[in-house]
Design a protein around this motif. Structure first.
Motif: not given
Length: 123
Positions: A1-4, A98-104, A107-116
């Motif tokens: 899982q990816v988080r910002l 916001h981050a897009d096209q994250i690769a670990t 896995a790969r993730y299209l996009e992730v948002w932070g909580q603000g």
């Protein structure tokens, strides 16, 4: 899982400065992130792009912040910063990373948002 994870918001007087930080983290480590951006949303308004920075160093700014805000990335730390100078009351908003096209490594993730993080500018 990816988080910002964002930090750096707060209350500042008009004309002042703030620096926002956003770190991208994932179990197992991150291989690459394409674009990291900052968006903001003021009460009653749509979310808007503030600034973005690509993995190759290109940057893009909303016209309303050009010349006052600077986006930068620390690729080694998977972190993006937003230096905000000459803040105005109309900059008051919740700022989202916001981050897009994250690769670990797994896995790969299209996009992730932070909580603000909330930025308040007093006049």
């Amino acid at each position: 899982q990816v988080r910002l994870v964002e930090s750096g918001g707060g209350l500042v007087q008009a004309g002042g400065s703030l620096r926002l930080s956003c770190a991208c983290a994932a179990s197992g480590g991150i291989t690459s992130i394409n674009v990291m951006s900052w968006f903001r949303q003021a009460p009653g308004k749509q979310r808007e792009l503030v600034a973005s920075g690509t993995s190759t160093g290109s940057t893009n700014y909303a016209s309303s912040v050009k010349g006052r805000f600077t986006i930068s990335r620390d690729k080694a730390r998977n972190t993006v910063y937003l230096q905000m100078n000459s803040l105005k009351p109309e900059d008051k908003a919740r700022y989202y990373c916001h981050a897009d096209q994250i690769a670990t490594k797994s896995a790969r993730y299209l996009e992730v948002w932070g909580q603000g993080t909330l930025v308040t500018v007093s006049s």
